[in-house]
Every structure is written in C-alpha cells, then in structure tokens.
Design a protein around this motif. Structure first.
Motif, PDB file in Angstrom:
ATOM      1  N   ASN A  87      -4.410  10.388  -0.869  1.00  0.00           N
ATOM      2  CA  ASN A  87      -5.510   8.928  -1.081  1.00  0.00           C
ATOM      3  C   ASN A  87      -4.378   7.770  -0.605  1.00  0.00           C
ATOM      4  O   ASN A  87      -3.266   7.747  -0.896  1.00  0.00           O
ATOM      5  CB  ASN A  87      -5.793   8.936  -2.553  1.00  0.00           C
ATOM      6  CG  ASN A  87      -6.696  10.322  -3.051  1.00  0.00           C
ATOM      7  OD1 ASN A  87      -6.217  10.644  -3.935  1.00  0.00           O
ATOM      8  ND2 ASN A  87      -7.593  10.570  -2.459  1.00  0.00           N
ATOM      9  N   LEU A  88      -5.422   6.894  -0.300  1.00  0.00           N
ATOM     10  CA  LEU A  88      -4.545   5.243  -0.034  1.00  0.00           C
ATOM     11  C   LEU A  88      -4.736   4.446  -1.157  1.00  0.00           C
ATOM     12  O   LEU A  88      -6.291   4.210  -1.766  1.00  0.00           O
ATOM     13  CB  LEU A  88      -5.181   5.021   1.422  1.00  0.00           C
ATOM     14  CG  LEU A  88      -4.758   3.555   1.785  1.00  0.00           C
ATOM     15  CD1 LEU A  88      -3.594   3.361   1.910  1.00  0.00           C
ATOM     16  CD2 LEU A  88      -5.867   2.890   2.871  1.00  0.00           C
ATOM     17  N   SER A 108      -4.189   4.482  14.468  1.00  0.00           N
ATOM     18  CA  SER A 108      -3.395   4.903  13.543  1.00  0.00           C
ATOM     19  C   SER A 108      -2.099   5.370  14.339  1.00  0.00           C
ATOM     20  O   SER A 108      -2.360   5.954  15.505  1.00  0.00           O
ATOM     21  CB  SER A 108      -3.799   6.283  13.155  1.00  0.00           C
ATOM     22  OG  SER A 108      -4.963   6.068  12.163  1.00  0.00           O
ATOM     23  N   VAL A 148      -7.515  10.929   3.192  1.00  0.00           N
ATOM     24  CA  VAL A 148      -7.478   9.979   4.449  1.00  0.00           C
ATOM     25  C   VAL A 148      -6.901  10.921   5.543  1.00  0.00           C
ATOM     26  O   VAL A 148      -7.304  10.751   6.715  1.00  0.00           O
ATOM     27  CB  VAL A 148      -6.099   9.102   3.921  1.00  0.00           C
ATOM     28  CG1 VAL A 148      -5.743   8.236   5.335  1.00  0.00           C
ATOM     29  CG2 VAL A 148      -6.587   8.063   2.727  1.00  0.00           C
ATOM     30  N   ASN A 164       5.265  11.250  -2.227  1.00  0.00           N
ATOM     31  CA  ASN A 164       5.145   9.729  -1.765  1.00  0.00           C
ATOM     32  C   ASN A 164       6.505   9.395  -1.609  1.00  0.00           C
ATOM     33  O   ASN A 164       7.297   9.696  -2.615  1.00  0.00           O
ATOM     34  CB  ASN A 164       4.158   9.141  -2.729  1.00  0.00           C
ATOM     35  CG  ASN A 164       4.223   7.524  -2.563  1.00  0.00           C
ATOM     36  OD1 ASN A 164       4.545   6.942  -1.623  1.00  0.00           O
ATOM     37  ND2 ASN A 164       4.439   6.860  -3.615  1.00  0.00           N
ATOM     38  N   SER A 177      -3.624   0.371  -2.709  1.00  0.00           N
ATOM     39  CA  SER A 177      -3.151  -0.887  -2.523  1.00  0.00           C
ATOM     40  C   SER A 177      -3.137  -1.748  -3.641  1.00  0.00           C
ATOM     41  O   SER A 177      -4.197  -1.624  -4.393  1.00  0.00           O
ATOM     42  CB  SER A 177      -3.633  -1.482  -1.163  1.00  0.00           C
ATOM     43  OG  SER A 177      -4.952  -1.862  -1.473  1.00  0.00           O
ATOM     44  N   ASN A 207     -13.091   6.262   5.000  1.00  0.00           N
ATOM     45  CA  ASN A 207     -12.229   6.213   3.641  1.00  0.00           C
ATOM     46  C   ASN A 207     -13.035   5.377   2.859  1.00  0.00           C
ATOM     47  O   ASN A 207     -13.481   4.358   3.122  1.00  0.00           O
ATOM     48  CB  ASN A 207     -10.927   5.714   3.959  1.00  0.00           C
ATOM     49  CG  ASN A 207     -10.030   6.056   2.702  1.00  0.00           C
ATOM     50  OD1 ASN A 207     -10.421   6.984   1.805  1.00  0.00           O
ATOM     51  ND2 ASN A 207      -8.971   5.332   2.696  1.00  0.00           N
ATOM     52  N   SER A 218       0.675  -1.282  -0.071  1.00  0.00           N
ATOM     53  CA  SER A 218       0.073  -0.082  -0.110  1.00  0.00           C
ATOM     54  C   SER A 218       0.859   1.288   0.059  1.00  0.00           C
ATOM     55  O   SER A 218       2.074   1.535   0.369  1.00  0.00           O
ATOM     56  CB  SER A 218      -1.013   0.043   1.283  1.00  0.00           C
ATOM     57  OG  SER A 218      -0.110   0.029   2.326  1.00  0.00           O
ATOM     58  N   TRP A 219       0.396   2.395  -0.424  1.00  0.00           N
ATOM     59  CA  TRP A 219       1.035   3.567  -0.658  1.00  0.00           C
ATOM     60  C   TRP A 219       0.051   4.576  -0.407  1.00  0.00           C
ATOM     61  O   TRP A 219      -1.181   4.592  -0.530  1.00  0.00           O
ATOM     62  CB  TRP A 219       1.743   3.744  -1.950  1.00  0.00           C
ATOM     63  CG  TRP A 219       1.315   3.735  -3.069  1.00  0.00           C
ATOM     64  CD1 TRP A 219       0.843   4.432  -3.840  1.00  0.00           C
ATOM     65  CD2 TRP A 219       0.693   2.709  -3.658  1.00  0.00           C
ATOM     66  NE1 TRP A 219       0.282   4.105  -4.893  1.00  0.00           N
ATOM     67  CE2 TRP A 219       0.153   2.744  -4.879  1.00  0.00           C
ATOM     68  CE3 TRP A 219       0.991   0.770  -3.271  1.00  0.00           C
ATOM     69  CZ2 TRP A 219      -0.228   1.924  -5.947  1.00  0.00           C
ATOM     70  CZ3 TRP A 219       0.481  -0.038  -4.554  1.00  0.00           C
ATOM     71  CH2 TRP A 219      -0.076   0.565  -5.503  1.00  0.00           C
ATOM     72  N   LEU A 220       0.661   5.948  -0.121  1.00  0.00           N
ATOM     73  CA  LEU A 220      -0.382   7.257   0.147  1.00  0.00           C
ATOM     74  C   LEU A 220      -0.069   8.154  -1.091  1.00  0.00           C
ATOM     75  O   LEU A 220       1.399   8.385  -1.463  1.00  0.00           O
ATOM     76  CB  LEU A 220      -0.099   7.757   1.248  1.00  0.00           C
ATOM     77  CG  LEU A 220      -0.485   7.011   2.655  1.00  0.00           C
ATOM     78  CD1 LEU A 220       0.076   7.552   3.858  1.00  0.00           C
ATOM     79  CD2 LEU A 220      -1.931   6.901   2.359  1.00  0.00           C
ATOM     80  N   THR A 244      -2.565  -1.414   6.954  1.00  0.00           N
ATOM     81  CA  THR A 244      -1.949  -0.686   5.826  1.00  0.00           C
ATOM     82  C   THR A 244      -1.280   0.545   6.312  1.00  0.00           C
ATOM     83  O   THR A 244      -0.864   0.828   7.338  1.00  0.00           O
ATOM     84  CB  THR A 244      -3.108  -0.472   4.585  1.00  0.00           C
ATOM     85  OG1 THR A 244      -2.683   0.142   3.761  1.00  0.00           O
ATOM     86  CG2 THR A 244      -4.058   0.536   5.404  1.00  0.00           C
ATOM     87  N   TYR A 247       3.291   6.312   8.120  1.00  0.00           N
ATOM     88  CA  TYR A 247       1.908   5.967   8.452  1.00  0.00           C
ATOM     89  C   TYR A 247       1.445   4.419   8.721  1.00  0.00           C
ATOM     90  O   TYR A 247       1.795   3.936   7.731  1.00  0.00           O
ATOM     91  CB  TYR A 247       0.724   6.618   7.457  1.00  0.00           C
ATOM     92  CG  TYR A 247       0.793   8.213   7.832  1.00  0.00           C
ATOM     93  CD1 TYR A 247      -0.284   8.630   8.188  1.00  0.00           C
ATOM     94  CD2 TYR A 247       1.614   8.836   6.803  1.00  0.00           C
ATOM     95  CE1 TYR A 247      -0.276  10.110   8.088  1.00  0.00           C
ATOM     96  CE2 TYR A 247       1.547  10.154   6.640  1.00  0.00           C
ATOM     97  CZ  TYR A 247       0.590  10.799   7.244  1.00  0.00           C
ATOM     98  OH  TYR A 247       0.572  12.228   7.377  1.00  0.00           O
TER      99      TYR A 247
END
Length: 208
Positions: free
Chosen positions: A196-197, A131, A185, A34, A199, A153, A23-25, A67, A94
């Motif tokens: 945004n998240l 979190s 998010v 990012n 994955s 979300n 996963s990434w933001l 995630t 995160y």
C-alpha cells in the motif's frame, strides 16, 4: 444574480495547490520491509463545489503526484523484478507518478476575523502514468518498472487546515492531508504480498 453576488454565495471555487509530501510503501508480507520515506510533490487544481452554503462542499480536482518509497525484499532466494533476477536483501527505490483525482467532503467553520478552519474526509484515486526504480545492487538504475505497478490505486484521505481571506474572491490556504492507500500498488507475481502507498502532505494553495 443574487446567487453570484457575493463570495459567500458562490456555487464553487477553484484552488491552485502545490503540496510537498512524504510518502512510503508498506507490505503485509514479512519478507518485504519498508525502508525509508520518499520526498515528493503534488500540484494542480482543486474545486470546492458548495452544497447549499459554504459550510459544506464536495472537493475534487486533478493533480500530478510524484511519489514513491523504498522496499527491501528479503525473500531468502533470488526473485524476479522488472525482468531481472535480483538477490534476496535487495532494496528497491520506487519513483511513481500519478494523475490524482480526490473526492472528499469538506466542512468549513464560520469566519473568525479573516480566517476559518476546515476538515475533510474522502477518497483519493490515483492513475499511474510513469514508474521507475533503482535497485541497491546496481542492476536497475532509474529503469522503467511499469510492469511492476498497477495502473489504478485508491486510498482514504483525511485532513484539516486554515484559510485566510485576502479580500474579494481570493484567499490563501494551508493544511495537512494524510492519504492511506488500501489497494495493492504492485503487481509482481514472484512476490506474494499486498503493498500500500501512504503519504503525509503539506497542502499549500491559492483560492480564486
């Protein structure tokens, strides 16, 4: 009685899933970058509710999703995060935990041998339950950042995979699911951006 007499005529079925994922933001702000993906895990139970026959199903369920992702804040000045003042250029890792409820339409092929293929498209709903974050300057070390993360979300999910019949009502399934979050998010008022998240999930499951 005939409606429950065979595997092909069941009104629904359940699947235990255990899904490793990357996963990434991503942010729409030039000052928030990012940095790197996060290795996580998603597990729980999904249900396929058949729509007339087993070629079409409504897929839903409840899973626990661990995630996250990394962001670098290049704000040009100190910024406030989790009650701390952090310097520009700080990386935040995160770690996010969500209850996840997917809602998708699944299309399944006819069996060939003991196999069939499927494709799905729909929505993923996430409810944040925990979190934490770590900052590259050492100010935050797996600290609570609940105030920095929005509770709800949502995103799109699309995927495909294979199912292998084991006999009776049991089968093994494997596939790939891409989740594309489209709601913000984060909730940091000192940084004006939309994060945004996303994955990429490797879906593994046992159908019963």
């Amino acid at each position: 009685m005939m409606a429950f007499s065979s595997y092909a005529q069941r009104p629904f079925r359940l699947t235990f899933v255990a899904n490793p994922q990357f996963s990434w933001l991503t942010s729409d702000s030039k000052s928030v970058k990012n940095d790197q993906a996060h290795l996580g895990f998603d597990y729980g139970v999904e249900a396929d509710i058949f729509l007339g026959n087993e070629s079409y199903a409504l897929t839903t369920g409840l899973t626990m999703n661990q995630t996250g992702g990394n962001l670098i804040y290049q704000t040009g000045q100190n910024f406030t995060f989790a009650g701390e003042s952090l310097p520009s250029g700080t990386q935040i890792e995160y770690r996010l935990k969500y209850l996840e409820v997917p809602l998708a339409i699944k299309l399944r092929s006819k069996d060939f041998g003991r196999m069939n293929i499927y494709a799905q498209f729909g929505l993923t709903n996430w409810l944040n339950i925990k979190s934490s974050g770590t900052s590259s300057d050492g100010t935050l070390d797996n600290a609570s950042i609940n105030d920095e993360i929005k509770m709800f979300n949502m995103g799109l999910n699309i995927g495909f995979g294979l199912e292998h019949d084991l006999g009776g009502n049991n089968a093994l399934t494997a596939g790939v699911i891409y989740n594309n979050g489209f709601t913000d998010v984060t909730s940091n008022p000192s940084v004006n951006d939309n994060t945004n998240l996303k994955s990429l999930r490797f879906r593994l499951g046992f159908i019963f």
